[in-house]
Each structure stands twice: as structure tokens, then as C-alpha cells.
Design a protein around this motif. Structure first.
Motif, PDB file in Angstrom:
ATOM      1  N   ILE A   1     -21.387  -4.041  -8.932  1.00  0.00           N
ATOM      2  CA  ILE A   1     -20.881  -4.838  -7.493  1.00  0.00           C
ATOM      3  C   ILE A   1     -19.531  -4.313  -7.170  1.00  0.00           C
ATOM      4  N   ALA A   2     -18.587  -4.014  -8.023  1.00  0.00           N
ATOM      5  CA  ALA A   2     -17.271  -3.725  -7.854  1.00  0.00           C
ATOM      6  C   ALA A   2     -17.220  -2.088  -7.371  1.00  0.00           C
ATOM      7  N   LEU A   3     -18.087  -1.196  -7.946  1.00  0.00           N
ATOM      8  CA  LEU A   3     -18.373   0.076  -7.804  1.00  0.00           C
ATOM      9  C   LEU A   3     -18.948   0.298  -6.181  1.00  0.00           C
ATOM     10  N   ILE A   4     -19.828  -0.418  -5.899  1.00  0.00           N
ATOM     11  CA  ILE A   4     -20.491  -0.651  -4.590  1.00  0.00           C
ATOM     12  C   ILE A   4     -19.391  -0.765  -3.404  1.00  0.00           C
ATOM     13  N   LEU A   5     -18.663  -2.064  -3.732  1.00  0.00           N
ATOM     14  CA  LEU A   5     -17.646  -2.399  -2.756  1.00  0.00           C
ATOM     15  C   LEU A   5     -16.778  -1.306  -2.596  1.00  0.00           C
ATOM     16  N   ASP A   6     -16.334  -0.867  -3.633  1.00  0.00           N
ATOM     17  CA  ASP A   6     -15.129   0.010  -3.709  1.00  0.00           C
ATOM     18  C   ASP A   6     -15.305   1.271  -3.054  1.00  0.00           C
ATOM     19  N   LEU A   7     -16.621   1.925  -3.186  1.00  0.00           N
ATOM     20  CA  LEU A   7     -16.977   3.095  -2.609  1.00  0.00           C
ATOM     21  C   LEU A   7     -17.078   2.634  -0.920  1.00  0.00           C
ATOM     22  N   ARG A   8     -17.358   1.508  -0.651  1.00  0.00           N
ATOM     23  CA  ARG A   8     -17.548   1.340   0.767  1.00  0.00           C
ATOM     24  C   ARG A   8     -16.244   0.973   1.407  1.00  0.00           C
ATOM     25  N   TRP A   9     -15.543   0.125   0.765  1.00  0.00           N
ATOM     26  CA  TRP A   9     -14.156  -0.513   1.437  1.00  0.00           C
ATOM     27  C   TRP A   9     -13.096  -0.258   0.746  1.00  0.00           C
ATOM     28  N   ARG A  10     -13.074   0.643  -0.234  1.00  0.00           N
ATOM     29  CA  ARG A  10     -11.813   1.025  -1.011  1.00  0.00           C
ATOM     30  C   ARG A  10     -11.071  -0.161  -1.569  1.00  0.00           C
ATOM     31  N   LEU A  11     -11.673  -1.040  -2.448  1.00  0.00           N
ATOM     32  CA  LEU A  11     -11.101  -2.343  -2.810  1.00  0.00           C
ATOM     33  C   LEU A  11     -10.485  -1.822  -4.292  1.00  0.00           C
ATOM     34  N   GLY A  12      -9.243  -1.482  -4.594  1.00  0.00           N
ATOM     35  CA  GLY A  12      -8.913  -1.218  -5.874  1.00  0.00           C
ATOM     36  C   GLY A  12      -8.719  -2.454  -6.677  1.00  0.00           C
ATOM     37  N   TRP A  13      -8.109  -3.534  -6.048  1.00  0.00           N
ATOM     38  CA  TRP A  13      -7.723  -5.000  -6.666  1.00  0.00           C
ATOM     39  C   TRP A  13      -8.894  -5.506  -7.220  1.00  0.00           C
ATOM     40  N   PHE A  14     -10.105  -5.458  -6.342  1.00  0.00           N
ATOM     41  CA  PHE A  14     -11.516  -5.956  -6.689  1.00  0.00           C
ATOM     42  C   PHE A  14     -11.856  -5.095  -7.949  1.00  0.00           C
ATOM     43  N   THR A  15     -11.927  -3.900  -8.071  1.00  0.00           N
ATOM     44  CA  THR A  15     -12.628  -3.305  -8.924  1.00  0.00           C
ATOM     45  C   THR A  15     -11.683  -3.560 -10.597  1.00  0.00           C
ATOM     46  N   VAL A  16     -10.422  -3.572 -10.136  1.00  0.00           N
ATOM     47  CA  VAL A  16      -9.591  -3.821 -11.479  1.00  0.00           C
ATOM     48  C   VAL A  16      -9.901  -5.180 -12.215  1.00  0.00           C
ATOM     49  N   SER A  17     -10.056  -6.169 -11.092  1.00  0.00           N
ATOM     50  CA  SER A  17     -10.110  -7.400 -11.443  1.00  0.00           C
ATOM     51  C   SER A  17     -11.659  -7.728 -11.978  1.00  0.00           C
TER      52      SER A  17
END
Lengths: 406, 261
Positions: B77-93
Motif C-alpha cells: 500500500i505504501a509503495l502504491i501511495l508513494d509512487l502516486r503522491w510522493r509520501l515519504g513519511w507514509f512509506t517510512v512509518s
């Protein structure tokens, strides 16, 4: 959160308190009045009255503040909050527990479903959800199918559950091999008539292979071997290897031998090697059963034997003899029930003292005339959920806002 | 878990996540971090398939096995969100949370059992549990976003984007939860004779479902109440965790047919 829910919370709290007050009065003064499930045809009449009442409210009084409120999101939140609170209590306080204290019994906390507060929550749920659904249905409009499917599906399922509960029947048939069983008993032990009889041909129980285990005679507990064949403590200086495993064996003086007929039990010949002293012992072990004697290998302070076999499959081959129509053979298996004359038959139990050699199979027969209603609701809800996934959050929320504004 | 192989696998994955997270924090190495995360998830998938083959049954029976799937889904889920919206904080958490679940399995390895009891031998078993765990992972992600939003709100910032992401994840998570609940009901009808019996697991699954259903309505009712939304999600996730892991500790749930070793 609290100040944002200035309307839902007081409504939910008032009904919560009123419900438990009512419950305490009923339990304290007249336990006979405790609500029990409605049954046919009264439940149908009440359901018709509810649908009719909701339609009148929608068609004649849609503009009044009360009806507007009840069909809106604040009332939906109140209804969810009330239901949540009662279900939370049911999830925390042990239910159907007869040793509960007097306080718990007075307020019905040990049997919340059904109870007066639960029924109030159910009614509020059906009224608010029903009005929200009717806003979308009457007058008919195209659009927002996800909203319609989810709300209508949930309402149909909830109404089926709420009104259909009293029409559920469950009886148990104790079927013996070769003898047609005409009688069935309900949970209270009363005998019940069924439109068919059932003859057990054979009860089938398949088992997984048993594994050697450490047996503690003081606690009666079995602890399985480790991966490397090492016994768990206090036997952990011993390593076990299985020399020979017989799935179906009988005892023959000091040994076991394979046998294909009659009552058998798994047995194994094992070797135990002490890692410290290199001492080696060999012997036969078996959990045994009502006819095959058990055997264990003694290793000083500890005993090794085979674990009780774990079940792999329960099934019954039966002949079903309907009151009308031809008898037919059938297989009733866990997860594979069989339907006959409005009843569904489930593999339920057997004579546990005889295990796979049980000549008895206990079949549970269930009748749930409201099942098609509830399932229609469930499948609408599945469709609504798939639409929810397709429409995405933005459009779903736009649809909810649009319906809320009506 | 496969004896011997699991610790090696878990440590490898945790190491890869550590490096991927460290790379991801810096915008300059974002791409490398995400590629490494992708590779780790492919390895994870291979391990799950290997475990499935080894156990000769779906690895979805014990709580430890469900944690494994959760630790797999959340970084996806983090990978998909990060690819789409650049959410570094989300990926890390998400990596920290998934790492905790995987680490828990590493510290508490469970005895593996190949056998399935007859009640679990059903075609509903895999869809019911996988859909539930995907829902749990999405709602775990929503909780991470809400936690971030809560922190921003309490330190005087505006958490609109974080709550917006939480809303999207709740929306998906709620849909999966609904499907899991209904698949469970269909299965219960076949296995036990009734689709709903108020077993403690069912009671708590209903509570979890009601929390998120309420949240969706609350967000329409008070769209501007971001702090309230964040609190709601954090409290809701506690209910979810009780439903998932807490039953064996609840006095009301001693008799549940859903309490697993």
C-alpha cells in the motif's frame, strides 16, 4: 469529537439509558415479559407495518424536521453509536453466563442479545437506515447506485435478521448405523417432527498421522517433538526417530502389527537416543483407543507416546427418506451441508469416546425461512461494496453529500 | 513458518527495509529506496508461496501467519501511495509498522502445523482471511496517516492532506472489511449452520465494521473536523487490534471458536 456530535450523542445516550431502565424493570418485576424472538406470522405483520409506516413518513411527512432528521446523517450516527455501545458491552461482558452478579442480571448485561436496549437500537437502525434508503428510492431517480445498493442491501439484511430470528429452528438427529432415525430433538430436549427420516450408512472420520510426543502423566499433557526429533524439556536430552509407522494397527502381545479389518489405531516403533550418554532404547508406542491398548516408551523420568490423532475429515454417508418422494443416498460433510424439504443438514458431532469407530453420527438440521431475504441483502451489499471500490472515495462522498441534502 | 529458513528470511527483509527506508527519506535517493522496497516485496511474495508449498495448505491459519500477510500488504500500500503522491513519511512509518509485525514473528516463532481442521477446509477460507488482512493493512495505513495528522494538528499545523489520505484508505479498508465480514457469514452458514451466531470474534468484527462505517458518515457530517477524525481513527484501530489479537485475553471470549493457538 464530542462537541461535533452534539445531536447524535444525546439521542443515543437517551435511548441507551431508557433501554436499560426498561430492561431492569422487566427483569425486576416481570421476567416473563422479556422479549423473545417474534415468530410467523406476527413478524411479517410487524415488518409490513414498519415498511408501511416508513413509506407514509417519506410520502406524507418528508418535509417535517423530525423525518428530515431521522433520514439524515446525524441520526445515522446516533443509531451506529447506540448499536456500537450495546455490542461493545456484549463483547466485554461474558454472555449467557449464569454466574453473573445480581447487577449484571438485573440490567440483562449477561444476555444483551436480544434485550430491550438491543431491540431499541435495532428499531432506531431500521428507521434511520430505512428513511435514508427511501430518500433515494422515492421518488425514483437514476444515479448513485453504490449508495442505493449499500443502504438498501444493509436494510434488507438487517430487517431479515431482526424479524426472522424467531423463525429459526435447529434440531439434532442422533443417527445410528443402519437404523432409520425418525426423531429429532431441539436444544431443550423436546422431540421435533421432520418431513423426512434419515438412515446412517456410515460415519467417516479421517485422521492426520499421529506424531510422537512427550507425555506427562501428572498433568495428562502431550508436548510434541521438536523439528530435529528432540523431546521438549524435561526429556530434552533424548532424540527420537520413527523406525516404522503403522496407520492401522492392532496390539499383538508386546508389539503392534498392521491390520486392515476391525478396530485399529495408529502405532509406531521408535528409537530414542540419549545425546549425553548415547544410551539407545527402542519400543512400540500408540495412543490406543477403546479396543487397542495404548503403549509408551519409558525414558527414565519421562514417557514418550503417540499423540491423539487429529481429525482431518468428518462426514456421514446417509440415506434420506423424504415423507414424499423417493429415498436417496447422500453425503453430509463439514462445510458441505445437504438440503432436503426446506431443511439443511450439517455434520455436527459423533460419539467422541469411540472416535472414528463411532457407529453414531449427530446431524444438525436447520431451517431458516428468512435466509433468502437476508442473503438478498448480503448480495446487494457485496454489489454495493464493489461499486464503492469502483466509484472511489471522492465520488462516494459526493453521492453521500448529495443524498444528505435531499 | 519454515524452520531454519524463516529467521534468515525475516532478517533479510528487515535489513532491506532498513536500507530502503533510509534511502527513501532523502528525496535524492527516493527512486533507489522504492526500487529496493519493490525487490523486498517480490522476495516476500516468493517466501509466502514457498511457505504455502511447504505447509501444503494456505499459510493463513495462525495469528503469526496473519501477521506475515499484514507485513506484506502494508508496504505494498505504501509503495502504491508513494509512487502516486510522493509520501515519504507514509512509506517510512508503514515500514516501521510492518517491521514490528515481522519482528514479532521473529522473536516469537510458532510451532508450525501442517494440518487444517475440517472446519477450515473450505473455498471461503482464503478469500475470507486475505480480504480481511488487506482491509486491516489499509486501515493500519489510515491510522498511520491519522497519527501524522494528529501530530501536525497538535503542533499547530493543518493536516488536510494527511486526513485526505486517511479518508481514501478508510474507504478502501471499509470495503474490504465489508467483503471479509460477508464472506465470513457465507462460510459460517456452510460450516456451522448459521451466518451469524454472536461468537465473540463476530461481535468484535461487527464493532470494527461499525467504527469505520461511523467514521465515513462522521466525515460527511463534520468535514472540517480533522482533529476529531484523527482521534476516531486511532481509537478505531484499537478496536480492530482487539478483534484481531485481543480475544484470547478477553473474559467474554473464552469460548470463541475463533481463538487460535
Amino acid at each position: 469529537v464530542l462537541k461535533h456530535l452534539s445531536r447524535p450523542i444525546p439521542l443515543a445516550a437517551a435511548l441507551f439509558l431508557f433501554g436499560f431502565w426498561l430492561e431492569a424493570i422487566i427483569n425486576g418485576l416481570a421476567p416473563a415479559l422479556r422479549p423473545s424472538g417474534l415468530s410467523w406470522p406476527e413478524n411479517l405483520y410487524l415488518l409490513a407495518i414498519l415498511v408501511f409506516g416508513l413509506l407514509i413518513l417519506r410520502l406524507r411527512f418528508a418535509a417535517t424536521p423530525l423525518v428530515r432528521f431521522l433520514g439524515g446523517i446525524p441520526a445515522a450516527l446516533a443509531s451506529l453509536l447506540l448499536l456500537f455501545s450495546i455490542v461493545l458491552l456484549a463483547g466485554l461482558v461474558p454472555q449467557h453466563h449464569d454466574e453473573s452478579g445480581a447487577f449484571f442480571r438485573l440490567f440483562g448485561l449477561n444476555r444483551l442479545i436480544p434485550s430491550a436496549p438491543f431491540l431499541l437500537a435495532g428499531i432506531l437502525f431500521l428507521v434511520t437506515l430505512g428513511l435514508a434508503t427511501l430518500k433515494r428510492l422515492v421518488p425514483w431517480r437514476a444515479g448513485n447506485p453504490g449508495f442505493l445498493f449499500n443502504h438498501l442491501g444493509l436494510w434488507i439484511a438487517a430487517a431479515g435478521l431482526f424479524f426472522g430470528q424467531g423463525d429459526l429452528s435447529e434440531v439434532r438427529i442422533t443417527a445410528r448405523e443402519g437404523i432409520p432415525s425418525l426423531r429429532a430433538e431441539d436444544a431443550a430436549g423436546r422431540s421435533a417432527a421432520l418431513p423426512f427420516s434419515l438412515r446412517l450408512e456410515k460415519f467417516i472420520m479421517e485422521e492426520h498421522p499421529s506424531r510422537p510426543a512427550l507425555y506427562d502423566p501428572h498433568t495428562g499433557r502431550f508436548s510434541p517433538l521438536g523439528e530435529d526429533g528432540r523431546l521438549p524439556p524435561p526429556g530434552d536430552e533424548w532424540r527420537i526417530t520413527v523406525i516404522e509407522y503403522l496407520a492401522e494397527a492392532v496390539a499383538d502381545s508386546a508389539i503392534y502389527r498392521s491390520e486392515s479389518e476391525g478396530v485399529t489405531a495408529p502405532a509406531a516403533r521408535i528409537a530414542a537416543v540419549n545425546a549425553r550418554t548415547s544410551e539407545r532404547r527402542e519400543g512400540w508406542i500408540s495412543f490406543g483407543n477403546h479396543l487397542v491398548p495404548p503403549a509408551a516408551l519409558s525414558l527414565g523420568r519421562v514417557l514418550v507416546t503417540l499423540e491423539e490423532p487429529r481429525p482431518k475429515r468428518f462426514a456421514s454417508t446417509v440415506t434420506i427418506i423424504p415423507r414424499e418422494g423417493e429415498p436417496f443416498a447422500s453425503l453430509i460433510e463439514v462445510n458441505r451441508p445437504v438440503s432436503v424439504a426446506g431443511w439443511t443438514l450439517y455434520q455436527f458431532s459423533y460419539d467422541r469416546s469411540l472416535g472414528r469407530w463411532s457407529p453414531v453420527s449427530i446431524i444438525s438440521a436447520r431451517r431458516d425461512p428468512w435466509l433468502p431475504v437476508v442473503y438478498a441483502g448480503f448480495w446487494l451489499l457485496v454489489a454495493g461494496t464493489l461499486l464503492l471500490l469502483r466509484e472511489g472515495p471522492r465520488r462516494t462522498r459526493a453521492a453521500m453529500r448529495e443524498e444528505e441534502a435531499r | 513458518m519454515i524452520p531454519g529458513l524463516f529467521p534468515v528470511f525475516a532478517l533479510l527483509i528487515l535489513g532491506l527495509w532498513l536500507i530502503a527506508g533510509a534511502l527513501r527519506i532523502r528525496e535524492a535517493t527516493r527512486r533507489a529506496g522504492l526500487v529496493l522496497l519493490g525487490i523486498s516485496l517480490l522476495l516476500f511474495l516468493l517466501y509466502l508461496l514457498r511457505l504455502w508449498a511447504f505447509l501444503e495448505r494456505p499459510p493463513l491459519r495462525t495469528l503469526g501467519e496473519t501477521r506475515l500477510w499484514y507485513a506484506f500488504f502494508l508496504p505494498i500500500i505504501a509503495l502504491i501511495l508513494d509512487l502516486r503522491w510522493r509520501l515519504g513519511w507514509f512509506t517510512v512509518s508503514a515500514l516501521v509498522m510492518a517491521g514490528l509485525f515481522l519482528g514479532y514473528d521473529l522473536i516469537h516463532p510458532e510451532a508450525f502445523e501442517k494440518e487444517l481442521m475440517p472446519a477450515l477446509m473450505s473455498s471461503w477460507f482464503v478469500p475470507h482471511v486475505v480480504v480481511y488482512l488487506a482491509g486491516y493493512a489499509l486501515l493500519g495505513g489510515a491510522t498511520l496517516a491519522a497519527g501524522r495528522g494528529l501530530h501536525i494538528e497538535l503542533t499547530g499545523g493543518a493536516s488536510r492532506p494527511q486526513i485526505e489520505i486517511a479518508d481514501r484508505l478508510v474507504h478502501l479498508g471499509y470495503a474490504f472489511l465489508t467483503l471479509g465480514l460477508l464472506f465470513g457469514a457465507f462460510w459460517a452458514k456452510e460450516a456451522w449452520g448459521h451466518y451469524w451466531s454472536w461468537d465473540p470474534k463476530e461481535t468484535w468484527a461487527l464493532l470494527t465494521w461499525l467504527v469505520y462505517l461511523g467514521y465515513i458518515h462522521y466525515r460527511i457530517h463534520r468535514a472540517e473536523a480533522r482533529l476529531g477524525a484523527a482521534f476516531w481513527l486511532v481509537a478505531g484501530f484499537i478496536i480492530l487490534l482487539v478483534a484481531w489479537f485481543g480475544l484470547s485475553a478477553l473474559p467474554a471470549a473464552r469460548s470463541s471458536v475463533h481463538v487460535y493457538g
